[in-house]
Each structure stands twice: as structure tokens, then as C-alpha cells.
Design a protein around this motif. Structure first.
Motif, PDB file in Angstrom:
ATOM      1  N   PRO A 128      -6.616  40.414  88.609  1.00  0.00           N
ATOM      2  CA  PRO A 128      -7.929  39.791  88.773  1.00  0.00           C
ATOM      3  C   PRO A 128      -8.814  39.969  87.554  1.00  0.00           C
ATOM      4  CG  PRO A 128      -7.783  41.792  90.059  1.00  0.00           C
ATOM      5  CD  PRO A 128      -6.408  41.535  89.521  1.00  0.00           C
ATOM      6  N   LEU A 129      -9.650  38.962  87.326  1.00  0.00           N
ATOM      7  CA  LEU A 129     -10.567  39.005  86.185  1.00  0.00           C
ATOM      8  C   LEU A 129     -11.889  39.656  86.546  1.00  0.00           C
ATOM      9  CD1 LEU A 129     -10.351  35.662  84.223  1.00  0.00           C
ATOM     10  CD2 LEU A 129      -9.768  37.928  83.466  1.00  0.00           C
ATOM     11  N   VAL A 130     -12.329  39.491  87.788  1.00  0.00           N
ATOM     12  CA  VAL A 130     -13.535  40.180  88.240  1.00  0.00           C
ATOM     13  C   VAL A 130     -13.083  41.224  89.251  1.00  0.00           C
ATOM     14  CG1 VAL A 130     -15.103  38.272  87.858  1.00  0.00           C
ATOM     15  CG2 VAL A 130     -13.935  38.433  90.009  1.00  0.00           C
TER      16      VAL A 130
ATOM     17  N   GLU B 298     -12.307  42.852  92.411  1.00  0.00           N
ATOM     18  CA  GLU B 298     -12.242  42.177  93.697  1.00  0.00           C
ATOM     19  C   GLU B 298     -12.919  43.006  94.776  1.00  0.00           C
ATOM     20  OE1 GLU B 298      -8.397  40.829  94.702  1.00  0.00           O
ATOM     21  OE2 GLU B 298      -8.415  39.347  93.115  1.00  0.00           O
ATOM     22  N   LEU B 299     -13.634  42.327  95.642  1.00  0.00           N
ATOM     23  CA  LEU B 299     -14.230  42.995  96.782  1.00  0.00           C
ATOM     24  C   LEU B 299     -13.120  43.452  97.705  1.00  0.00           C
ATOM     25  CD1 LEU B 299     -17.051  40.463  97.641  1.00  0.00           C
ATOM     26  CD2 LEU B 299     -17.291  42.632  96.485  1.00  0.00           C
ATOM     27  N   ASP B 300     -13.332  44.599  98.282  1.00  0.00           N
ATOM     28  CA  ASP B 300     -12.324  45.089  99.219  1.00  0.00           C
ATOM     29  C   ASP B 300     -12.643  44.535 100.588  1.00  0.00           C
ATOM     30  OD1 ASP B 300     -10.298  46.419 100.408  1.00  0.00           O
ATOM     31  OD2 ASP B 300     -11.446  48.248 100.670  1.00  0.00           O
TER      32      ASP B 300
ATOM     33  N   GLY C 249      -7.627  44.112  99.470  1.00  0.00           N
ATOM     34  CA  GLY C 249      -7.401  43.560  98.153  1.00  0.00           C
ATOM     35  C   GLY C 249      -7.034  44.638  97.158  1.00  0.00           C
TER      36      GLY C 249
END
Lengths: 218, 215
Positions: A177-179, A181-183, A192
Motif C-alpha cells: 500500500p502507498l498510504v 491502510e486503516l485497520d 488489513g
């Protein structure tokens, strides 16, 4: 007609090997001859193949193993680490150039086998302008290096991406992921791979996928 | 007429802070003072009014990335006419929009863009995941695709379908409207508008997930 084309190439370059694959004429070439042969096919009046349809890469790592064709490897159940126990195929990669003649209506595939320890191909960007992006694409997906290419960067994936996604040993579930990630909790797909989900490999949260090697997957 | 005052169970949002503090969830709410009661009355009515206004004037920002866009157009156009429900204007500036509609697949390369668009939207704001790709990644279970837009930004309502029928979109919109209506709204304050508390939600659900998976 296309068989005649193969004969034409073999007459000029006796080193090459012609074959047919499901109705498509294929000519296997050596790396040293590639640019010369493609140049001949493009410029010779009898061939006149002015259209480069595409350049594709192929990874034969799982070819003719139990997981034939890689389809089983892409499923959730096949443990990817089994790849390590299969006989390695060499030459592992090949690059295929699909050429077509608009005037003469014949096509030919030029195939170039590559060993995995020396996956380098001379560029043909000087012959076809469209080869620029096709070679970047093959480099992006398979990590095959095109020597002499003016701008050999990733075409589709982002520059931060590690590895080459269409290689058969790229972990199927690996995400980059580039940002952060929210869990966000998800009962089907598991947490995630973001900061909150760290510690539980995403692969192990899947029902029926407990047998995968956590080191192989993310 | 009896003098005893029956305890009235109110939605949590309408009970004043003073009576909620220290209370156990299952216990009967403490008796409200007359002041608290009146504050609660005004809060409740103000919240309902603001909720009504906000739920029925949703300006959307369509973040269209894939084939779901066709169904979005269909939902917008005359036959299904999403403007019947107040979602009249697509605003092509996130700063003027209330609802971010994520219409289509979000791949990893796009995720910073999506996050930026969401951050540019002014509060109060809501997010709809339009179609399975935006909801969960869909069948793009691969190296390039974000497995649901909720991995990047919080999502309020999920509309499944590949692509969803316009009726489903309208249904999702009405669900979102009822969600907005039941949320707690306040007059303009400097405080952040009520939003899903991702951290606490994640903590609660993970324990359930842990139980499910035997961890």
C-alpha cells in the motif's frame, strides 16, 4: 503463406528455429541476432512487417509442474512455498514479439528464450516507437531488462513497488500500500496489512488458508 | 395522573452529557433535571432539523474510476433521477461536496489521490462505496488493487453489485439519509462533526474477530 515467411527467415538466418503454436508461426531466435532479424522483418520488402502488435513476457517457473500453467498457484489453496520444491525450468523466461504486416496480411511471432540469471534483451525502440512502452511494460511485470532502452522505468506500477508482480514466485497475496491502510475490521478478508493489522499475516486470516507459509506470504 | 416520572429511553445522542457520564449502559438513565431536560429538548430538535436538512440536500462528489460510472450516470439521469431524494447536484469540487461516492475500483496507485480528495472535503461529510470493487476489492484480489476503499478512508454505506442497479444506489442513498438523520448534529461549533471512531470500532470488532478465529 506464413510457412513461407518462416522459410524466408530461416534461409536468411539459418540459426533460427521455426515452429507453429496453435496456428501461429513462431521463430525462435538467439539474443545476438534479435535486432538484426526484427530489422530484417520490418524492412525487407517480402516481409514488410511494419506493425509491432505487442511484446509479451512469459514466466515458465511453474510450467509443467503439478500446478500447471500457474492457475492453481493463483488460487487460494495452493501453498506458494511448494514452488520451491518443484524442478526449476530453464530457460525460465521468454519474450515474444508479435509482428504483423498490414500490406501482406501475415504475422509472425519472434520468440527469445532467457535464462533467469541473465534476463537481458537488446531494445528495439530504434525500429518501432511503440516498443518503448511495451518494453517498459515487460520490464515492469517481469523484471526483464532491455539494454539500450532510453527510459526503462515502470509503466503501470508505482515507483515504490518492490518486485515484479507477474513473476510466478511473486506472493499472490502480497500488497504494497502507498498510504497507511486503516485497520478496518473485515470478517471475510481479515484485518488489513496496515499498522493495526501488523502481526497477523493477512494470509492467515483467511478461512481455509491456514496451511500457507507466513514467510512466503505477506 | 401519577406523580412518578417514567424513565424515557432516549437515543444516546439526545441525552445531555451530564446524564451520560458515569452511567452504565444497561442502567435506567438518571432522572434529568429540568435544565438538562430542556437542553436535551433543544438539542434534539436542533439535531433533527439539521439532520433533516443535511440528509435531503446531499451534494455528491463522484469519484468515478471504472465501469460503475455507467450505472452512476443511469442513477443520475431522468429515469431513476437521484435528485428526487435531494442528491441533486454532483459537485466536481470536493470542497463543495457532502458525499464522496467512490464509483469503481481503487488501485494502490490511486489511493493517495482518493485520500487527498477525502481530506479536501469539508465536514460534515459522508462516503459511499459504490459497487463491490470500492466496497471490498471485488474480484480484483491482486497486487494492484486496494481491497476496499475502507482501507484508505472511512466508508459510511456500501452498495454491492457489479455494477449495482440504480435501484440499489437509491436504496443506499436512503440508508445513508436515515443514517444522517439519526446522527447527532449541532449548530456550528469548532468541534469536529460526529464521525465513526475507527480506533475504538476496530478494537471492539477485532475481539469478535479474534474469538471467531480462535485467537
Amino acid at each position: 503463406m506464413s510457412q513461407a515467411l518462416i522459410d524466408l527467415v530461416r534461409e536468411k538466418f539459418p540459426d533460427t528455429a521455426g515452429s507453429s503454436h496453435r496456428g501461429d508461426e513462431v521463430v525462435n531466435v538467439r539474443r545476438e541476432q534479435l535486432v538484426e532479424i526484427v530489422s530484417y522483418l520490418r524492412n525487407d520488402a517480402a516481409c514488410d512487417m511494419k506493425l509491432l502488435r505487442d511484446i509479451v513476457g512469459v514466466d515458465l517457473l511453474t510450467w509443467r509442474t503439478e500446478m500447471t500453467g500457474g492457475g492453481a498457484l493463483a488460487s487460494n489453496e495452493a501453498p506458494a512455498y511448494a514452488v520451491q520444491n518443484k524442478p526449476r525450468v530453464e530457460p525460465r523466461f521468454y519474450v515474444a514479439y508479435n509482428l504483423y504486416s498490414i500490406t501482406r496480411k501475415h504475422s509472425l511471432r519472434v520468440r527469445l528464450d532467457l535464462r533467469s540469471d541473465d534476463a537481458k534483451v537488446p531494445t528495439i525502440t530504434s525500429l518501432y516507437r511503440t516498443a518503448d512502452w511495451w518494453e517498459r511494460y515487460v520490464y515492469d511485470m517481469f523484471g526483464i531488462e532491455f539494454t539500450g532502452h532510453p527510459n526503462l522505468q515502470r509503466l503501470l506500477m508505482y515507483p515504490e513497488f518492490q518486485g515484479f508482480p507477474l513473476r510466478k514466485d511473486y506472493p499472490v497475496r502480497k500488497r504494497q500500500p502507498l498510504v497507511p491502510e486503516l485497520d478496518f475490521p473485515d470478517l471475510i478478508r481479515g484485518p488489513g496489512p496496515g499498522p493495526g493489522g501488523a502481526g497477523v499475516p493477512m494470509s492467515q486470516t483467511h478461512v481455509g488458508r491456514q496451511n500457507v507459509d507466513p514467510n512466503t506470504y505477506d | 395522573m401519577s406523580n412518578t416520572r417514567l424513565p424515557i429511553l432516549r437515543p444516546e445522542g439526545n441525552v445531555p452529557e451530564s446524564s451520560r457520564l458515569g452511567g452504565d449502559e444497561n442502567s435506567v438513565p438518571v432522572l434529568l433535571s429540568r435544565l438538562d431536560d430542556s437542553i436535551g429538548f433543544f438539542e434534539k430538535n436542533l439535531s433533527n432539523a439539521l439532520g433533516w436538512a443535511r440528509a435531503n440536500s446531499i451534494f455528491q462528489y463522484p469519484f468515478v474510476t471504472a465501469c460503475c460510472g455507467m450505472e452512476y450516470m443511469s442513477a443520475m439521469a431522468g429515469r431513476y433521477d437521484i435528485s428526487r431524494f435531494g442528491a441533486e447536484f454532483p459537485r466536481f469540487s470536493p470542497r463543495q461536496a457532502d458525499l464522496l461516492m467512490i464509483v469503481g475500483t481503487i488501485n494502490v496507485k490511486q489511493s493517495p489521490v482518493l485520500k487527498r480528495v477525502f481530506d479536501q472535503m469539508a465536514e460534515p461529510k459522508w462516503v459511499m462505496a459504490f459497487g463491490v470493487c470500492a466496497s471490498s476489492g471485488g474480484f480484483y484480489d491482486n497486487y494492484a488493487t486496494v481491497q476496499g476503499a475502507d482501507r484508505v478512508i472511512p466508508v459510511d454505506v456500501y452498495v454491492p453489485g457489479c455494477p449495482p442497479r440504480p435501484e440499489q444506489v437509491l436504496d443506499g442513498l436512503k440508508i445513508l439519509q436515515s443514517k444522517i438523520q439519526s446522527q447527532r448534529h449541532r449548530a456550528a461549533t469548532l468541534e469536529k462533526a460526529p464521525d465513526v471512531d475507527m480506533q475504538s470500532l476496530a478494537g471492539k470488532r477485532r475481539s469478535f474477530l479474534g474469538k471467531l478465529l480462535g485467537k
